[in-house]
Scaffold this motif. Structure first.
Motif, mmCIF file in Angstrom:
data_model
loop_
_atom_site.group_PDB
_atom_site.id
_atom_site.type_symbol
_atom_site.label_atom_id
_atom_site.label_comp_id
_atom_site.label_asym_id
_atom_site.label_seq_id
_atom_site.Cartn_x
_atom_site.Cartn_y
_atom_site.Cartn_z
ATOM 1 N N GLY A 135 0.834 -1.207 0.000
ATOM 2 C CA GLY A 135 0.000 0.000 0.000
ATOM 3 C C GLY A 135 0.861 1.245 0.000
ATOM 4 N N LEU A 189 -1.249 7.104 2.389
ATOM 5 C CA LEU A 189 -0.555 7.868 3.436
ATOM 6 C C LEU A 189 0.094 6.967 4.475
ATOM 7 N N GLY A 193 1.092 3.732 4.149
ATOM 8 C CA GLY A 193 2.228 3.023 3.581
ATOM 9 C C GLY A 193 3.401 3.952 3.318
ATOM 10 N N ASN A 230 -8.967 13.288 1.435
ATOM 11 C CA ASN A 230 -9.316 13.593 2.834
ATOM 12 C C ASN A 230 -9.398 15.093 3.099
ATOM 13 N N LEU A 283 -7.067 17.552 8.158
ATOM 14 C CA LEU A 283 -6.940 18.077 9.523
ATOM 15 C C LEU A 283 -5.899 17.285 10.301
ATOM 16 N N MET A 314 -0.592 -4.867 -7.464
ATOM 17 C CA MET A 314 -1.637 -5.250 -6.516
ATOM 18 C C MET A 314 -1.327 -6.652 -5.992
ATOM 19 N N GLY A 343 -8.051 -2.668 1.781
ATOM 20 C CA GLY A 343 -7.512 -3.939 1.287
ATOM 21 C C GLY A 343 -6.884 -4.790 2.389
ATOM 22 N N ARG A 367 -8.596 -8.253 3.521
ATOM 23 C CA ARG A 367 -8.370 -9.488 2.760
ATOM 24 C C ARG A 367 -6.964 -10.046 2.988
ATOM 25 N N GLY A 409 -16.935 9.596 2.603
ATOM 26 C CA GLY A 409 -17.006 10.992 3.014
ATOM 27 C C GLY A 409 -17.012 11.880 1.785
ATOM 28 N N LEU A 449 -13.162 7.090 0.453
ATOM 29 C CA LEU A 449 -13.542 6.070 1.431
ATOM 30 C C LEU A 449 -12.594 6.072 2.619
ATOM 31 N N CYS A 468 -5.883 2.983 10.113
ATOM 32 C CA CYS A 468 -6.574 3.952 10.967
ATOM 33 C C CYS A 468 -7.389 4.890 10.087
ATOM 34 N N THR A 480 -3.453 12.979 10.735
ATOM 35 C CA THR A 480 -3.161 13.353 12.119
ATOM 36 C C THR A 480 -2.059 12.473 12.713
HETATM 37 C C1 LIG Z 1 -13.504 12.264 3.342
HETATM 38 C C2 LIG Z 1 -12.330 11.946 4.223
HETATM 39 C C3 LIG Z 1 -11.853 12.897 5.105
HETATM 40 C C4 LIG Z 1 -10.766 12.610 5.916
HETATM 41 N N1 LIG Z 1 -10.260 13.584 6.712
HETATM 42 C C5 LIG Z 1 -9.174 13.348 7.469
HETATM 43 C C6 LIG Z 1 -8.611 14.373 8.242
HETATM 44 O O1 LIG Z 1 -9.068 15.525 8.224
HETATM 45 N N2 LIG Z 1 -7.546 14.084 9.031
HETATM 46 C C7 LIG Z 1 -7.019 12.815 9.081
HETATM 47 O O2 LIG Z 1 -6.086 12.603 9.844
HETATM 48 N N3 LIG Z 1 -7.492 11.835 8.307
HETATM 49 C C8 LIG Z 1 -8.567 12.075 7.502
HETATM 50 N N4 LIG Z 1 -9.055 11.089 6.704
HETATM 51 C C9 LIG Z 1 -8.453 9.760 6.767
HETATM 52 C C10 LIG Z 1 -7.161 9.620 6.013
HETATM 53 O O3 LIG Z 1 -7.292 10.086 4.699
HETATM 54 C C11 LIG Z 1 -6.805 8.140 6.053
HETATM 55 O O4 LIG Z 1 -6.570 7.742 7.390
HETATM 56 C C12 LIG Z 1 -5.595 7.801 5.295
HETATM 57 O O5 LIG Z 1 -5.596 8.344 4.021
HETATM 58 C C13 LIG Z 1 -5.544 6.293 5.170
HETATM 59 O O6 LIG Z 1 -4.444 5.980 4.411
HETATM 60 P P1 LIG Z 1 -4.172 4.499 3.994
HETATM 61 O O7 LIG Z 1 -2.847 4.520 3.388
HETATM 62 O O8 LIG Z 1 -4.429 3.583 5.148
HETATM 63 O O9 LIG Z 1 -5.324 4.143 2.962
HETATM 64 P P2 LIG Z 1 -5.514 4.559 1.423
HETATM 65 O O10 LIG Z 1 -5.234 5.970 1.178
HETATM 66 O O11 LIG Z 1 -6.864 4.041 1.035
HETATM 67 O O12 LIG Z 1 -4.392 3.768 0.674
HETATM 68 C C14 LIG Z 1 -4.385 2.370 0.594
HETATM 69 C C15 LIG Z 1 -3.430 1.996 -0.515
HETATM 70 O O13 LIG Z 1 -3.279 0.582 -0.503
HETATM 71 C C16 LIG Z 1 -3.295 0.143 -1.835
HETATM 72 N N5 LIG Z 1 -3.733 -1.261 -1.855
HETATM 73 C C17 LIG Z 1 -4.919 -1.781 -1.475
HETATM 74 N N6 LIG Z 1 -4.928 -3.110 -1.657
HETATM 75 C C18 LIG Z 1 -3.708 -3.430 -2.152
HETATM 76 C C19 LIG Z 1 -3.106 -4.654 -2.538
HETATM 77 N N7 LIG Z 1 -3.746 -5.835 -2.435
HETATM 78 N N8 LIG Z 1 -1.841 -4.631 -3.027
HETATM 79 C C20 LIG Z 1 -1.162 -3.458 -3.133
HETATM 80 N N9 LIG Z 1 -1.689 -2.259 -2.755
HETATM 81 C C21 LIG Z 1 -2.945 -2.264 -2.283
HETATM 82 C C22 LIG Z 1 -4.232 1.069 -2.559
HETATM 83 O O14 LIG Z 1 -3.909 1.073 -3.922
HETATM 84 C C23 LIG Z 1 -3.924 2.397 -1.898
HETATM 85 O O15 LIG Z 1 -2.901 3.098 -2.575
HETATM 86 C C24 LIG Z 1 -10.163 11.334 5.875
HETATM 87 C C25 LIG Z 1 -10.621 10.373 4.977
HETATM 88 C C26 LIG Z 1 -11.688 10.679 4.147
HETATM 89 C C27 LIG Z 1 -12.139 9.637 3.174
#
Ligand SMILES: Cc1cc2nc3c(=O)[nH]c(=O)nc-3n(C[C@H](O)[C@H](O)[C@H](O)COP(=O)(O)OP(=O)(O)OC[C@H]3O[C@@H](n4cnc5c(N)ncnc54)[C@H](O)[C@@H]3O)c2cc1C
Length: 378
Positions: free
Chosen positions: A17, A20, A22, A52, A55, A188, A220, A223, A239, A312, A337, A342
């Protein structure tokens, strides 16, 4: 950002991933001298990190798990140094500012519910307390002169702030690659197989081998986690956000649902909807967001909306993060998370060094997904 696919890569750690979580963990791991591979999907991916509200927020978080309030405050306190380190290395200013933030209330009932909620939060045993105030209309107007007559008051904490999270994502990708991390787009991951004290990772783009693995795949993770003896019960939560044209800076303090970006746009947000993997934008929700924002700041009625989007969130059942390590497959970790902006300072500065050293500290056990296996009392 793309690297050519290869089989039989040899890395200390593979991060699955490139959102943010990863990217932050990979940057922290690369700073800890680990040889890092990041395997990510292509542009079709669900990415909370690109949609997002940006914040860096403390107030109100942690009711039901005071350790999460402390964890959040710790990241907020570390954010300035984190942003400075990112900028010193990459030259990219991620726009962090901690001017203090507000939650505006449009009725006496809302304000008293807000005050009660914050009191209950701070009365929890083991709560790491932080400063906050409940303000009436006049005190709120001193901080935000543009508020409308319907605003009866607000909660305020000097710890709250915001950043430019798209620039943060770019900076972390730039930074981790400058430090030697390899980024594999269009990889992926289908299968992860423990093998010879490490892991074979089979992806759409080829096979990668690594000594440790970190699942940071957002929704993801649900799974992937069982493949390495972990569990990550997360679901998507939609959101929606409304964006206006750019205007001269006027909104100094971010409001939990309205903020002015460092580039001048006003962002209004953000709904919480159970819509599965549907990232569609709906006029009903968008107009509710906009009309509530205009009641709070009537000046917004004169601005043109230029964009809306939906993304999402990655949610657990209790809304708190999961940080875990596998008992049956040592070297496998999971991190997920819903506040990845944050918590970025903690992910880079605390979680990544622990993973580099091979184990999470026992005081993080509260964030293990094992908490979902225990039936709730009463
Ligand atoms: C509308 C909205 C508002 C938000 N506001 C805030 C805020 O104000 N402050 C705050 O702190 N947080 C906020 N967040 C949350 C914040 O954006 C998330 O916590 C953060 O982006 C999560 O990052 P992530 O890397 O876990 O997930 P994601 O950004 O979803 O990234 C997951 C990554 O994993 C990859 N992936 C998935 N499955 C596989 C696989 N099998 N193999 C390889 N790669 C894979 C995807 O391609 C993707 O690049 C908000 C979120 C939303 C939706």
């Amino acid at each position: 950002m793309n690297a050519s696919p290869a089989s039989r890569q040899d890395f200390d750690v593979a991060v699955i991933g490139g959102g943010l979580l990863g990217a932050t963990l990979a940057w922290g791991l690369a700073r800890a001298k680990q040889r890092v591979a990041v395997l990510d999907e292509g542009d079709v991916a669900f990415r909370a990190s690109r949609g997002n509200f940006s914040l860096v927020w403390v107030q109100g978080k942690g009711l039901g798990m005071p350790e999460y309030a402390g964890w959040t405050k710790r990241s907020s306190d570390a954010w300035q140094g984190f942003a400075a380190d990112v900028e010193a290395q990459t030259g990219i200013d991620v726009g962090f500012a901690r001017q203090g933030g507000l939650t505006l209330c449009l009725s006496e009932a809302e304000l008293s519910a807000r005050a009660d909620g914050l009191k209950r939060l701070h009365n929890q045993p083991n709560m790491v307390r932080y400063p906050y105030e409940i303000l009436d209309h006049a005190a709120t107007a001193k901080l935000v002169p543009e508020i409308g007559p319907e605003v009866v008051g607000a909660s305020y904490s000097p710890l709250d702030g915001h950043c430019n999270s798209l620039r943060l994502l770019r900076a972390l990708h730039t930074g981790m690659q400058q430090l030697g991390a390899r980024y594999f787009a269009n990889h992926m991951v289908d299968t992860i197989a423990p093998s010879g004290g490490g892991f074979r990772i089979l992806s759409a783009g080829g096979e990668v081998r690594a000594g440790k693995i970190v699942l940071a795949a957002g929704v993801g993770n649900a799974r992937l986690a069982p493949m390495v003896g972990l569990s990550a019960p997360v679901r998507p939560q939609r959101g929606q956000i409304v964006v206006t044209e750019r205007v001269a800076p006027f909104l100094r303090h971010p409001i939990v649902t309205i903020r002015q970006t460092d580039e001048g746009s006003i962002l209004m947000g953000d709904s919480s909807e159970e819509a599965g993997l549907d990232t569609g934008v709906g006029l009903g929700v968008v107009s509710t967001i906009a009309s509530r924002a205009v009641r709070m700041l009537p000046v917004l009625a004169g601005l043109n909306v230029v964009r809306t989007w939906a993304a999402l969130r990655v949610m657990t059942a209790d809304g708190f993060p999961i940080y875990d390590q596998s008992a049956s497959c040592p070297g496998a970790f999971v991190a997920t998370c819903h506040s990845g902006v944050t918590l970025a300072a903690n992910h880079a500065g605390t979680i990544a060094p622990m993973i580099a050293a091979g184990a999470l500290d026992p005081d993080l056990a509260v964030f293990s997904a094992r908490r979902f296996d225990v039936p709730q009392a009463g």
